[in-house]
Design an enzyme around this catalytic site. Structure first.
Site, short mmCIF file in Angstrom:
data_model
loop_
_atom_site.label_atom_id
_atom_site.label_comp_id
_atom_site.label_asym_id
_atom_site.label_seq_id
_atom_site.Cartn_x
_atom_site.Cartn_y
_atom_site.Cartn_z
N GLN A 159 0.74 -1.13 -0.06
CA GLN A 159 0.00 -0.04 0.15
C GLN A 159 0.74 1.29 0.09
O GLN A 159 1.64 1.71 0.75
CB GLN A 159 -0.83 -0.09 1.24
CG GLN A 159 -1.89 0.98 1.26
CD GLN A 159 -2.65 1.35 2.58
OE1 GLN A 159 -2.13 1.80 3.55
NE2 GLN A 159 -4.15 1.13 2.41
N TYR A 180 -6.37 10.63 3.83
CA TYR A 180 -4.84 10.84 3.51
C TYR A 180 -4.74 11.97 2.35
O TYR A 180 -5.76 12.47 1.96
CB TYR A 180 -4.29 9.43 3.05
CG TYR A 180 -3.81 8.61 4.29
CD1 TYR A 180 -4.77 8.58 5.28
CD2 TYR A 180 -2.62 7.95 4.30
CE1 TYR A 180 -4.50 7.75 6.35
CE2 TYR A 180 -2.36 7.06 5.33
CZ TYR A 180 -2.98 6.89 6.28
OH TYR A 180 -2.98 6.39 7.53
N ARG A 230 -9.53 -7.17 10.57
CA ARG A 230 -9.60 -7.24 12.21
C ARG A 230 -9.54 -8.76 12.30
O ARG A 230 -9.02 -9.37 13.28
CB ARG A 230 -10.75 -6.51 12.77
CG ARG A 230 -10.31 -5.10 12.94
CD ARG A 230 -11.60 -4.31 13.39
NE ARG A 230 -12.87 -4.30 12.16
CZ ARG A 230 -13.94 -3.71 12.24
NH1 ARG A 230 -14.22 -3.39 13.31
NH2 ARG A 230 -14.74 -3.78 11.27
#
Length: 406
Positions: A98, A168, A344
């Site tokens: 990423q 971002y 998660r």
């Protein structure tokens, strides 16, 4: 089960199945380079059966990190990244990097470099004004993404995921709330999408078919005046028309203003308060409830928004958010999504997919408490996994980064 776990093409590469380990900052890079712990983190996930694991997060510039302990793409980082991709490949999975620039989410004090935003803003992390890039500096950001993608090839990655989400830098340019520019990068959605399009096209031109190129795109920011689904659909249509991307991973929320829209489930306010330094702790007690909102957890909680994108687009799409069971994966495939991304649930059980393949009725042990979120300051992990306690690496605090991974 056959459709979920059959090989699937992602641009120029083929994954062994349609499940991708989502980017979740690992907290295992104290010197901004790969460690044995980071390699083991991704080896374990790959051995657990995912089609591809995502290394998060590989900043394109030192000032583009959320703090200075994150990897930034430079020649010194390549040998370690190559070791990591070799180990992942040995387990039969692909590896994605990423890449992106944190922009207004960057911690200027930790990075010792100015945070960056499309328009004038004050950084609550760095406690100073953010830098507003001019056109020449925007060109440098585009070039930095190209350089990072080329290094990803050298490091043996199979794909790059360009970060266009969570406010971002690129995401902040897309946001009408954060982008108040008057030049060609502000105003209309076509102008606000210009940076995303330039980066995607430049990266594709640089890597050709040597890498799959994906982007993680916000469907909505979840804040008043932020990017919402109708404009995000226009951005996605622009990106599809440019033909530079092999897939879009659909996400939501703002690391700057509303992170829980991405996560859903319990809001771990008390746990965050414990790890913050005293000044930030006082501030968090005042604004924590507004910052960490609660959204009830349910399986595939971003599906309703994502359906709009599936109806309008032909580009391959990755469904993220509440993917923990085989039935949910099957639903995603039935709705026309090409891949699913898990986060998660794999922190709790890296071998979850192997268990599902052995028994279709398997249910994840993740309870969606989100207490993993504050562990980014000590080593990202599920707090219920005793074998991942941070004792061996030390425990720090969420200050400017000086002692976080000591």
């Amino acid at each position: 089960m056959n459709e979920v776990f059959a090989p699937a093409a992602l641009g120029p590469i083929t994954l062994r199945n349609r499940v991708i380990k989502a980017a979740t900052f690992e907290g295992r890079t104290p010197d901004a380079v790969v460690t044995d712990e980071l390699i083991e983190f991704h080896r374990e996930t790959a051995a657990g059966g995912v089609g591809m694991t995502t290394v998060a997060y590989c900043a394109v510039a030192p000032g583009g990190r959320t703090d200075r302990h994150q990897i930034w793409m430079r020649p010194e980082a390549v040998p370690g990244l190559r070791r990591l991709t070799d180990v992942v490949h040995a387990e039969g999975a692909a590896a994605s990097a990423q890449i992106g620039h944190a922009g207004p989410v960057a911690n200027a004090a930790s990075n010792r470099a100015s945070a960056m935003a499309p328009s004038r803003m004050f950084s609550p992390l760095g406690m100073r004004p953010m830098k507003v890039p001019d056109v020449a500096e925007i060109r440098e950001i585009v070039t930095a993404h190209v350089h990072a993608a080329r290094l990803a090839i050298e490091a043996g990655f199979d794909a790059v995921e360009i970060h266009f989400g969570h406010n971002y830098l690129v995401s902040s340019f897309l946001s009408p709330r954060l982008n108040r520019r008057k030049d060609q990068y502000g105003g209309s959605i076509a102008n606000r999408a210009r940076l995303a399009r330039e980066i995607a096209c430049a990266v594709r031109e640089a890597v050709g078919d040597r890498l799959a190129v994906m982007a993680k795109l916000n469907m909505e920011d979840g804040v008043p005046g932020g990017l919402a689904v109708p404009e995000s659909l226009q951005v996605a249509a622009f990106l599809e028309a440019d033909g530079a991307l092999d897939a879009l991973e659909l996400t939501a929320g703002s690391s700057l203003l509303n992170p829980m829209l991405l996560f859903h489930g319990d809001a771990p306010r008390r746990e965050f308060t414990k790890v913050l330094p005293v000044p930030a702790r006082w501030g968090f007690r005042l604004v924590g409830r507004a910052f960490l909102k609660e959204y009830p957890y349910r399986e595939a909680y971003l599906l309703e928004r994502a359906r709009h994108f599936r109806r309008e687009l032909s580009i391959p799409l990755v469904l993220l958010g509440g993917i923990t069971e085989l039935d949910t994966m099957r639903l995603a495939m039935a709705e026309g999504f090409d891949f699913v991304a898990m986060g998660r649930a794999l922190l709790r059980e890296p071998n979850l997919l192997r268990r599902i393949q052995s028994d279709a009725a398997t249910r994840s042990a993740c309870v969606h408490c989100n207490e993993c979120m504050p562990t980014i300051y000590t080593r990202t992990r599920c707090v219920f996994r005793l074998d991942q306690r941070p004792d061996s690496v030390g425990v720090g605090s969420a200050d400017d980064g000086k002692e976080v991974w000591a």
